[in-house]
Write an enzyme that holds these catalytic residues in place. Structure first.
Site, PDB file in Angstrom:
ATOM      1  CB  SER A   6      53.090  13.881  19.600  1.00 11.15           C
ATOM      2  OG  SER A   6      54.325  13.249  19.860  1.00 11.15           O
ATOM      3  CG  HIS A  31      54.885  17.150  17.169  1.00  9.43           C
ATOM      4  ND1 HIS A  31      55.327  18.410  16.855  1.00  9.43           N
ATOM      5  CD2 HIS A  31      55.552  16.772  18.285  1.00  9.43           C
ATOM      6  CE1 HIS A  31      56.208  18.796  17.754  1.00  9.43           C
ATOM      7  NE2 HIS A  31      56.381  17.812  18.633  1.00  9.43           N
ATOM      8  CG  ASP A  33      57.685  14.781  20.297  1.00  7.29           C
ATOM      9  OD1 ASP A  33      58.016  15.970  20.221  1.00  7.29           O
ATOM     10  OD2 ASP A  33      56.535  14.415  20.610  1.00  7.29           O
ATOM     11  CG  MET A  35      62.847  12.956  22.826  1.00  8.47           C
ATOM     12  SD  MET A  35      61.865  12.436  24.253  1.00  8.47           S
ATOM     13  CE  MET A  35      60.271  13.155  23.838  1.00  8.47           C
ATOM     14  CG  HIS A  64      60.079  19.178  19.173  1.00  5.66           C
ATOM     15  ND1 HIS A  64      59.213  19.175  20.249  1.00  5.66           N
ATOM     16  CD2 HIS A  64      61.139  19.937  19.567  1.00  5.66           C
ATOM     17  CE1 HIS A  64      59.713  19.893  21.228  1.00  5.66           C
ATOM     18  NE2 HIS A  64      60.888  20.365  20.837  1.00  5.66           N
ATOM     19  CG  MET A  66      62.790  17.875  22.267  1.00  7.36           C
ATOM     20  SD  MET A  66      61.430  17.136  23.190  1.00  7.36           S
ATOM     21  CE  MET A  66      60.663  16.183  21.866  1.00  7.36           C
ATOM     22  CG  MET A 135      59.162  22.779  25.048  1.00  6.02           C
ATOM     23  SD  MET A 135      58.406  21.548  23.956  1.00  6.02           S
ATOM     24  CE  MET A 135      58.224  20.144  25.070  1.00  6.02           C
ATOM     25  CG  ASP A 173      55.326  19.532  22.206  1.00  7.79           C
ATOM     26  OD1 ASP A 173      54.661  18.649  22.761  1.00  7.79           O
ATOM     27  OD2 ASP A 173      56.326  19.282  21.509  1.00  7.79           O
TER      28      ASP A 173
END
Length: 218
Positions: A6, A31, A33, A35, A64, A66, A135, A173
């Site tokens: 990540s 990966h 992330d 957010m 991903h 979020m 998660m 994850d």
């Protein structure tokens, strides 16, 4: 078994170099992330950084999301170079509809569940996804410790995938490192997301990936 470092934990002033180091160590996916400060309390990466990551590697970008109302940004992340898009069950009032939009964009389709979210909440979409993400921390920040109960949840998830004849990857994850990687794999995980275990490794990201691979006996 796939390892997906990540970039949340990398040095963003050296993004391309950090990604290439993980690749040199044997990473399978990268990966990303994302957010938004609403669905989770942190703000991180958008399409621009994703596009930069795409230019740095030919490895699949595992994005991903979020974020709240992810449907608004699906196309932007695909245009930026995402190879897979994972959304959260908790953020999608019409989860089948959101997943259908991802499929229509021609990338792998994923759904993630938070530690407190029951697996039954995604049973109805398992046949239509490529990645199921468990998660193993509460999402929002890197560097958290693996929640021990995640191992049992991984086992249940693997049984559910088999029961429904799904060939989806089972991704875990949060808090994965060389000490618990084998535990997660033995419980059924096929993709390990690792952030600080890779990018905070004292010998660099390449050795961080190799340490996890060595722990798996590979």
């Amino acid at each position: 078994m796939k390892i997906a470092p990540s970039i949340l934990s990398c040095d963003f002033s050296r993004l391309a170099e950090e990604i290439r180091a993980a690749e040199a160590g044997g990473a399978d996916w990268i990966h990303v992330d994302v957010m938004d400060g609403h669905f989770v309390p942190n703000i991180t990466i958008g399409p621009v950084i994703t596009e930069g990551a795409r230019r740095a590697t030919d490895l699949p970008l595992d994005v991903h999301l979020m974020i709240e109302a992810p449907d608004r940004y699906l196309e932007a992340f695909v245009k930026a170079g995402a190879d897979s898009l994972t959304v959260h069950q908790e953020a999608c009032p019409d989860l089948p509809g959101t997943l259908a939009k991802i499929r229509a964009l021609g990338v792998r389709t994923g759904v993630a569940v938070n530690p407190d979210t029951p697996l039954d909440s995604v049973r109805h979409v398992v046949a239509d996804i490529d990645v199921l993400v468990i998660m193993s921390v509460h999402p929002g920040f890197g560097g958290q410790r693996y929640i021990p109960g995640s191992t049992a949840k991984l086992r249940r998830a693997r049984l559910m995938l088999e029961e429904l004849h799904s060939v989806a990857e089972l991704e875990v994850d949060g808090g994965i490192d060389a000490l618990n990687a084998r535990e997660a794999v033995d419980a059924g995980a096929s993709v390990l997301v690792a952030g600080s275990a890779v990018y905070a490794h004292p010998e660099g990201a390449a050795e961080g990936v190799r340490a996890i691979r060595k722990a798996l006996g590979a």
